[in-house]
Design a protein around this motif. Structure first.
Motif, PDB file in Angstrom:
ATOM      1  N   GLY A   1       1.715  63.932  16.913  1.00  0.00           N
ATOM      2  CA  GLY A   1       1.885  64.498  15.988  1.00  0.00           C
ATOM      3  C   GLY A   1       0.626  65.648  17.015  1.00  0.00           C
ATOM      4  O   GLY A   1      -0.028  66.855  16.679  1.00  0.00           O
ATOM      5  N   SER A   2       0.489  66.027  18.248  1.00  0.00           N
ATOM      6  CA  SER A   2      -0.917  66.954  18.944  1.00  0.00           C
ATOM      7  C   SER A   2       0.177  68.223  18.857  1.00  0.00           C
ATOM      8  O   SER A   2      -0.989  69.163  19.491  1.00  0.00           O
ATOM      9  CB  SER A   2      -1.023  65.997  20.720  1.00  0.00           C
ATOM     10  OG  SER A   2      -1.652  65.102  20.073  1.00  0.00           O
ATOM     11  N   ARG A   3       1.193  67.863  19.381  1.00  0.00           N
ATOM     12  CA  ARG A   3       1.702  69.738  19.658  1.00  0.00           C
ATOM     13  C   ARG A   3       3.205  69.892  18.881  1.00  0.00           C
ATOM     14  O   ARG A   3       3.525  68.987  18.406  1.00  0.00           O
ATOM     15  CB  ARG A   3       1.934  69.677  21.369  1.00  0.00           C
ATOM     16  CG  ARG A   3       1.087  69.143  21.832  1.00  0.00           C
ATOM     17  CD  ARG A   3       1.918  69.258  24.048  1.00  0.00           C
ATOM     18  NE  ARG A   3       2.035  70.718  23.734  1.00  0.00           N
ATOM     19  CZ  ARG A   3       2.575  71.285  24.858  1.00  0.00           C
ATOM     20  NH1 ARG A   3       3.460  70.355  25.599  1.00  0.00           N
ATOM     21  NH2 ARG A   3       2.310  72.702  25.577  1.00  0.00           N
ATOM     22  N   GLY A   4       3.347  70.888  19.115  1.00  0.00           N
ATOM     23  CA  GLY A   4       4.717  71.610  18.595  1.00  0.00           C
ATOM     24  C   GLY A   4       4.916  71.643  17.148  1.00  0.00           C
ATOM     25  O   GLY A   4       4.063  71.517  15.882  1.00  0.00           O
ATOM     26  N   ILE A   5       6.316  71.394  16.373  1.00  0.00           N
ATOM     27  CA  ILE A   5       6.671  70.503  15.145  1.00  0.00           C
ATOM     28  C   ILE A   5       5.505  69.522  15.019  1.00  0.00           C
ATOM     29  O   ILE A   5       4.852  69.665  13.395  1.00  0.00           O
ATOM     30  CB  ILE A   5       8.104  70.237  14.928  1.00  0.00           C
ATOM     31  CG1 ILE A   5       9.543  71.161  15.379  1.00  0.00           C
ATOM     32  CG2 ILE A   5       8.017  69.467  13.579  1.00  0.00           C
ATOM     33  CD1 ILE A   5      10.492  71.318  15.292  1.00  0.00           C
ATOM     34  N   GLY A   6       5.512  68.476  15.469  1.00  0.00           N
ATOM     35  CA  GLY A   6       4.555  67.193  14.718  1.00  0.00           C
ATOM     36  C   GLY A   6       2.633  68.123  14.359  1.00  0.00           C
ATOM     37  O   GLY A   6       2.314  68.021  13.409  1.00  0.00           O
ATOM     38  N   LYS A   7       2.956  69.320  15.371  1.00  0.00           N
ATOM     39  CA  LYS A   7       1.506  69.827  15.155  1.00  0.00           C
ATOM     40  C   LYS A   7       1.850  70.621  13.841  1.00  0.00           C
ATOM     41  O   LYS A   7       0.447  70.145  12.999  1.00  0.00           O
ATOM     42  CB  LYS A   7       0.872  70.053  16.042  1.00  0.00           C
ATOM     43  CG  LYS A   7      -0.625  71.428  15.910  1.00  0.00           C
ATOM     44  CD  LYS A   7      -1.234  72.718  17.305  1.00  0.00           C
ATOM     45  CE  LYS A   7      -2.195  72.571  16.847  1.00  0.00           C
ATOM     46  NZ  LYS A   7      -2.086  73.722  17.671  1.00  0.00           N
ATOM     47  N   GLY A   8       2.283  70.707  13.334  1.00  0.00           N
ATOM     48  CA  GLY A   8       2.452  71.585  12.278  1.00  0.00           C
ATOM     49  C   GLY A   8       2.740  71.051  11.166  1.00  0.00           C
ATOM     50  O   GLY A   8       2.651  71.455  10.186  1.00  0.00           O
ATOM     51  N   CYS A   9       3.204  70.251  11.483  1.00  0.00           N
ATOM     52  CA  CYS A   9       3.412  68.883  10.002  1.00  0.00           C
ATOM     53  C   CYS A   9       1.866  68.914   9.805  1.00  0.00           C
ATOM     54  O   CYS A   9       1.329  68.415   8.457  1.00  0.00           O
ATOM     55  CB  CYS A   9       3.999  67.646  10.319  1.00  0.00           C
ATOM     56  SG  CYS A   9       5.762  68.261  10.436  1.00  0.00           S
ATOM     57  N   VAL A  10       1.054  68.401  11.422  1.00  0.00           N
ATOM     58  CA  VAL A  10      -0.117  67.690  10.730  1.00  0.00           C
ATOM     59  C   VAL A  10      -1.285  68.928   9.744  1.00  0.00           C
ATOM     60  O   VAL A  10      -1.835  68.533   9.306  1.00  0.00           O
ATOM     61  CB  VAL A  10      -1.090  67.511  12.241  1.00  0.00           C
ATOM     62  CG1 VAL A  10      -2.344  67.297  12.295  1.00  0.00           C
ATOM     63  CG2 VAL A  10       0.176  65.739  12.623  1.00  0.00           C
TER      64      VAL A  10
ATOM     65  N   ILE B   1       0.706  59.844  22.481  1.00  0.00           N
ATOM     66  CA  ILE B   1       0.086  60.147  24.220  1.00  0.00           C
ATOM     67  C   ILE B   1      -0.863  60.843  24.261  1.00  0.00           C
ATOM     68  O   ILE B   1      -1.009  60.564  25.286  1.00  0.00           O
ATOM     69  CB  ILE B   1       1.237  60.279  24.829  1.00  0.00           C
ATOM     70  CG1 ILE B   1       1.996  60.913  25.080  1.00  0.00           C
ATOM     71  CG2 ILE B   1       1.615  58.951  24.748  1.00  0.00           C
ATOM     72  CD1 ILE B   1       2.828  61.520  26.399  1.00  0.00           C
ATOM     73  N   ALA B   2      -0.172  62.515  23.569  1.00  0.00           N
ATOM     74  CA  ALA B   2      -1.806  63.750  24.471  1.00  0.00           C
ATOM     75  C   ALA B   2      -2.856  63.441  23.490  1.00  0.00           C
ATOM     76  O   ALA B   2      -3.098  64.038  22.716  1.00  0.00           O
ATOM     77  CB  ALA B   2      -0.924  64.726  23.912  1.00  0.00           C
ATOM     78  N   GLN B   3      -4.053  62.692  24.539  1.00  0.00           N
ATOM     79  CA  GLN B   3      -5.215  62.248  24.323  1.00  0.00           C
ATOM     80  C   GLN B   3      -5.979  63.717  23.282  1.00  0.00           C
ATOM     81  O   GLN B   3      -6.784  63.542  22.334  1.00  0.00           O
ATOM     82  CB  GLN B   3      -6.149  61.407  24.828  1.00  0.00           C
ATOM     83  CG  GLN B   3      -6.923  60.600  23.874  1.00  0.00           C
ATOM     84  CD  GLN B   3      -7.821  59.687  24.874  1.00  0.00           C
ATOM     85  OE1 GLN B   3      -6.527  59.349  25.550  1.00  0.00           O
ATOM     86  NE2 GLN B   3      -8.860  59.382  24.788  1.00  0.00           N
ATOM     87  N   GLU B   4      -6.010  64.090  24.733  1.00  0.00           N
ATOM     88  CA  GLU B   4      -6.891  65.611  24.639  1.00  0.00           C
ATOM     89  C   GLU B   4      -6.596  66.363  23.863  1.00  0.00           C
ATOM     90  O   GLU B   4      -7.598  67.052  22.567  1.00  0.00           O
ATOM     91  CB  GLU B   4      -7.425  66.136  25.287  1.00  0.00           C
ATOM     92  CG  GLU B   4      -8.201  67.455  25.945  1.00  0.00           C
ATOM     93  CD  GLU B   4      -8.065  68.067  27.214  1.00  0.00           C
ATOM     94  OE1 GLU B   4      -9.061  69.144  27.370  1.00  0.00           O
ATOM     95  OE2 GLU B   4      -8.073  67.554  28.213  1.00  0.00           O
TER      96      GLU B   4
END
Length: 261
Positions: free
Chosen positions: A19-28, A43-46
Motif C-alpha cells: 500500500g505504499s505506492r501505486g495502486i495500493g496507495k490509491g486504495c489506501v 516493505i517500502a518503510q519510508e
C-alpha cells in the motif's frame, strides 16, 4: 457524528498489502478518505510511514504502516494478527502487493525467478486470505484480490506474470464458493494500464518514454490510463454493502482497452 458523515468505511478496518505506492496507495487514500482504519503492509518503510502520517492528519480515517515482506509467510501472518489486535477487527483485506518482471521469453525464464514471482504475486494473496479469514468470519467481511487484465487476455513475453494473475482470479472464484455460506465475499479487480510510478519507471527504460506512455494511454477508449484512486474506488465498492450481492467476480477496470479488439 453519524457514520455517513464520517465516511462509507468509518469504524471498519482494512488491510492493503503493497500500500505504499501505486495502486495500493490509491486504495489506501480512498479508504482513508471514507473514514477507514487502514493498515499498510509493505516493505517500502519510508514511503509507507510518510503516507500513513500524512493521511491520518488530512483525512477522516486512521492510517498505520507495518513493515512486512509479503513473500515471508511468518511476517505476513504476524502483521495481520497485529492489525487485528490493534483495531480489534478486520473487515477487508486488499491483496494488492505484487511485481511485474521485465519481458522474458519462456525459454529464458529462470526457475528461481518464477518461484519468487509466484511467492510474491500469488502465494502472498493465498496466505493473506488464509490468515485474515478467521477475523473476516467475525465481521462478515470481504477479500479483494488485485489481479490484472493479463489474467484473461495474456501478455507477450510475460507468461509467468500472467499465470500468477490468472491464479489470483481462479482463487477468487473458488474462495467465493467456499466462504459465501460463512458470509464472506471474495472478488478480484483486473486493471489494465494504471498511471503508477512503476509504469513510469518502465517507460524511463525505453528510448522515448513519452511516446511509450502515450501509446499505452491510447490503448484505453478514453485515451488515458487509470489513476490509482480510480482503482481504489472499485476496491471500496467491493468492500462495502454497495456490492452486497457481488462475489466471485473479476471486475475488469480497463477503460475499454479490451474492446474493438
Amino acid at each position: 457524528m453519524e457514520q455517513g458523515q464520517q465516511g462509507r468505511f468509518a469504524g471498519r478496518s482494512v488491510i492493503v498489502t503493497g500500500g505504499s505506492r501505486g495502486i495500493g496507495k490509491g486504495c489506501v487514500e480512498v479508504f482513508a478518505s471514507e473514514g477507514g482504519l487502514v493498515s499498510i503492509l509493505d516493505i517500502a518503510q519510508e514511503e509507507g510511514e510518510q503516507l500513513a502520517e500524512s493521511l491520518t492528519a488530512s483525512s477522516t480515517g486512521t492510517v498505520v504502516y507495518r513493515k512486512c515482506d509479503v513473500s515471508d509467510p511468518e511476517e505476513l501472518k504476524n502483521a495481520i494478527e497485529a492489525v487485528a489486535q490493534q483495531f480489534e477487527r478486520i473487515d477487508c483485506i486488499v491483496n494488492n502487493a505484487g511485481v511485474h518482471p521485465p519481458a522474458t521469453p519462456i525459454d529464458e525464464q529462470k526457475l528461481a525467478d518464477l518461484e519468487s514471482l509466484l511467492r510474491i504475486n500469488f502465494i502472498s494473496t493465498y496466505l493473506g486470505a488464509q490468515y485474515a479469514i478467521p477475523h473476516l468470519r467475525k465481521t462478515k467481511g470481504t477479500i479483494v484480490n488485485m489481479s490484472s487484465m493479463t489474467a484473461v487476455l495474456g501478455q507477450d513475453q510475460s507468461s509467468a506474470y500472467a499465470a500468477t494473475k490468472g491464479a489470483q482470479l481462479s482463487l477468487t472464484k473458488s474462495l467465493a464458493v467456499e466462504l459465501g455460506p460463512q458470509g464472506i465475499r471474495v472478488n478480484a479487480i483486473l486493471p489494465s494500464n494504471v498511471d503508477t510510478p512503476l509504469m513510469r519507471d518502465w517507460a524511463a527504460t525505453l528510448p522515448d518514454p513519452e511516446s511509450a506512455l502515450k501509446r499505452v494511454s491510447e490503448l484505453q477508449v478514453f485515451g488515458r490510463m487509470a489513476s490509482p484512486q480510480e482503482v481504489g474506488k472499485v476496491a471500496l465498492f467491493l468492500a462495502t454493502d454497495d456490492s452486497s450481492f457481488v462475489t466471485g467476480q473479476g471486475i475488469e477496470v480497463e477503460g475499454g482497452a479490451s474492446l474493438d479488439y
